[in-house]
Scaffold this motif. Structure first.
Motif: not given
Length: 135
Positions: A58-68, A70-76, A128-133
């Protein structure tokens, strides 16, 4: 057994036999209780690991919603603290398709318990949120 007339009560053999049967019964019931407590402990730790892993997703999902976009793939990876133990987690997230509007993630969490290791693994998808599409 044949008893002489006029004597009531149990013989020593009958008392010892009944005590042995009672002891076997008590030991059997005790083993069932111990096994059920062990199983309950495994279920409790699995449930806690599942909640911790869901929280990270869920934390990762919120970050994707916030950054749209610009969110980069990652390994954590790292450590999560539970009520009575620590859990190790590992997450990877990458884009699916050329437009990168959908991301696939794989998350796993592991913990050790009395010499054995256990883990959970989940695959999840984030959009990614639709607005960023439109950008």
């Amino acid at each position: 057994m044949i008893r002489p007339c006029g004597r009531n009560g149990f013989t020593l053999v009958e008392l010892i036999l009944s005590m042995v049967i009672l002891a076997v019964g008590i030991v059997s019931v005790q083993r069932v209780f111990l096994n059920s407590f062990s199983a309950l402990s495994v279920i409790e730790r699995s449930s806690q690991a599942e909640r911790l892993l869901e929280g990270k997703i869920w934390e990762l999902g919120r970050e994707v919603l916030e950054k749209g976009k610009e969110f980069q793939k990652r390994q954590d990876s790292g450590t999560l603290l539970g009520d009575d133990r620590t859990y190790q987690y590992d997450m990877t997230l990458h884009e699916i398709g050329p437009d990168a509007y959908l991301m696939e993630g794989v998350a796993s969490i592991s913990w050790g318990s009395s010499g054995s290791s256990r883990f959970l693994k989940r695959t999840f998808y984030l959009r990614v949120p639709y607005a960023d599409w439109k950008g």
